[in-house]
Write an enzyme that holds these catalytic residues in place. Structure first.
Site, short mmCIF file in Angstrom:
data_model
loop_
_atom_site.label_atom_id
_atom_site.label_comp_id
_atom_site.label_asym_id
_atom_site.label_seq_id
_atom_site.Cartn_x
_atom_site.Cartn_y
_atom_site.Cartn_z
N ASN A 1 59.33 46.65 43.17
CA ASN A 1 58.84 47.96 43.61
C ASN A 1 59.91 48.58 44.50
O ASN A 1 60.01 48.24 45.67
CB ASN A 1 57.52 47.77 44.37
CG ASN A 1 56.97 49.07 44.92
OD1 ASN A 1 57.46 50.15 44.58
ND2 ASN A 1 55.96 48.97 45.76
N TRP A 2 60.69 49.48 43.91
CA TRP A 2 61.82 50.05 44.66
C TRP A 2 61.38 51.11 45.67
O TRP A 2 62.18 51.58 46.47
CB TRP A 2 62.84 50.65 43.69
CG TRP A 2 63.65 49.64 42.94
CD1 TRP A 2 63.58 48.28 43.04
CD2 TRP A 2 64.67 49.91 41.96
NE1 TRP A 2 64.49 47.70 42.19
CE2 TRP A 2 65.17 48.67 41.52
CE3 TRP A 2 65.21 51.09 41.42
CZ2 TRP A 2 66.19 48.58 40.56
CZ3 TRP A 2 66.21 50.99 40.47
CH2 TRP A 2 66.70 49.75 40.04
N LYS A 3 60.13 51.55 45.57
CA LYS A 3 59.63 52.62 46.46
C LYS A 3 60.59 53.82 46.37
O LYS A 3 61.10 54.09 45.29
CB LYS A 3 59.43 52.08 47.87
CG LYS A 3 58.57 50.81 47.86
CD LYS A 3 58.14 50.33 49.21
CE LYS A 3 57.30 49.06 49.07
NZ LYS A 3 56.78 48.59 50.34
N HIS B 1 48.68 51.49 45.56
CA HIS B 1 49.47 50.83 46.61
C HIS B 1 49.00 51.34 47.98
O HIS B 1 48.66 52.51 48.13
CB HIS B 1 50.96 51.13 46.40
CG HIS B 1 51.84 50.30 47.25
ND1 HIS B 1 52.03 50.56 48.59
CD2 HIS B 1 52.57 49.19 46.98
CE1 HIS B 1 52.83 49.63 49.09
NE2 HIS B 1 53.17 48.79 48.13
N GLU C 1 50.55 52.16 50.50
CA GLU C 1 51.31 53.31 51.02
C GLU C 1 50.76 54.62 50.44
O GLU C 1 50.75 55.65 51.11
CB GLU C 1 52.81 53.13 50.73
CG GLU C 1 53.39 52.07 51.65
CD GLU C 1 54.65 51.40 51.15
OE1 GLU C 1 55.25 51.83 50.15
OE2 GLU C 1 55.04 50.38 51.77
N GLY D 1 56.45 44.88 54.30
CA GLY D 1 57.64 45.41 54.97
C GLY D 1 57.77 44.98 56.43
O GLY D 1 58.56 45.56 57.17
N GLU E 1 48.00 42.43 48.42
CA GLU E 1 49.01 42.80 49.39
C GLU E 1 48.34 43.10 50.74
O GLU E 1 47.93 44.24 50.98
CB GLU E 1 49.75 44.06 48.93
CG GLU E 1 50.54 43.89 47.66
CD GLU E 1 51.74 44.83 47.61
OE1 GLU E 1 52.85 44.35 47.42
OE2 GLU E 1 51.56 46.04 47.81
N SER F 1 56.33 41.08 52.14
CA SER F 1 57.42 40.29 52.76
C SER F 1 57.72 39.01 51.98
O SER F 1 58.08 38.00 52.59
CB SER F 1 57.11 39.98 54.23
OG SER F 1 57.00 41.19 54.96
P1 PGA Z 1 57.74 44.27 50.79
O1 PGA Z 1 56.84 45.32 49.98
O2 PGA Z 1 58.14 43.20 49.81
O3 PGA Z 1 58.92 45.09 51.26
O4 PGA Z 1 56.91 43.74 51.90
C1 PGA Z 1 55.91 44.88 49.03
C2 PGA Z 1 55.17 46.09 48.48
O5 PGA Z 1 54.87 47.01 49.24
O6 PGA Z 1 54.87 46.14 47.27
#
Ligand code: PGA
Length: 247
Positions: free
Chosen positions: A8-10, A93, A95, A170, A164, A206
């Site tokens: 997931n490159w966001k 997600h 976010e 993150g 998650e 993470s």
């Molecule tokens: P992260 O993100 O590996 O940077 O914690 C995971 C995600 O949000 O899918």
């Protein structure tokens, strides 16, 4: 079961040239055999370019809109995504739930639209810190409520679910592999039987090269949704090789 790894490159990287370079570097490290399934989910503007660089990985989108075409400014529909060869779409997600105000009702529409379009939804669920501090039973109740609404009316099809915990995303502080495995086992049990047949439940938050083995060796953890570490080709390739070992 073969593990599924989703990058997931966001909102990264900054340019088409960098996206292509990153995709090529990761691709070069994907083993030829079929021991692991790898999906790369770049931002929408890079889908075509990245898709063209992948033969040993599938293309994923980071979101999808449930209508096919029409007056929906800023949205990208399942129908448009299909033209790019998108096979997976991350849905719900945390976010997007937080930044874009996505509700469980919207997420449910996305899950169902993806399935109808033949795109596998990667439904993200997970509890915030305030809930987890009351213990894993409270976290399970929170996730069960999300699953019930997000999967409402879903009876069959190829679905992935990413557990998650929001406090792990993150932050450099992942869940423990044991409690992630416990939660994933619980999640699997909450999914309709027909969907369970092709389901893979992943961990995200993470997950890094240094801790991937501890997570992926748990049989319940059927893969990972990887954010930060998927932007570093060396790290992500290490994670791929670990997943391959348990595939
Ligand atoms: P992260 O993100 O590996 O940077 O914690 C995971 C995600 O949000 O899918």
């Amino acid at each position: 079961m073969k593990k599924l790894l989703i990058a997931n490159w966001k909102a990264n990287p900054d340019s088409p040239a960098h996206a292509l370079a990153l995709a090529r570097k990761i691709h070069a490290g994907i083993p030829l055999g079929k021991d692991v399934d790898v999906v790369i989910a770049p931002p929408f503007p890079f889908l075509q370019l990245v898709g063209g660089a992948l033969t040993r990985a599938e293309l994923g989108a980071q979101d999808l809109f449930w209508e096919d075409l029409g007056p929906y400014t800023g949205e990208v529909s399942w129908r448009q995504l299909k033209h790019f060869g998108v096979k997976y779409a991350i849905v719900g997600h945390s976010e997007r739930r937080a930044l874009a105000g996505e509700t469980d009702e919207m997420i449910n529409k996305k899950v169902r639209a993806a399935l109808e379009a033949g795109i596998a939804p990667v439904l993200c669920v997970g509890e915030p810190k305030e809930v987890r501090k009351n213990g894993i039973a409270a976290a399970k109740r929170y996730v069960a409520a999300q699953l019930e609404k997000d999967l409402d009316g879903v009876r069959k099809g190829r679905v992935a679910i990413a557990y998650e915990p929001i406090w792990a995303i993150g932050t450099g502080t992942p869940d423990s592999p044991r409690s992630a495995a416990e939660m994933i086992h619980y999640i699997r049990g909450r999914v309709p039987r027909e969907v369970r047949k092709r389901l893979r439940v992943l961990y995200g938050g993470s997950l890094m090269a240094a801790n991937a083995d501890a997570f992926l060796k748990e049989p319940e953890i059927e893969g990972a949704l990887v954010g930060g570490a998927s932007l570093n080709p060396r790290d992500f390739i290490k994670i791929i090789n670990i997943a391959k070992h348990y595939g």
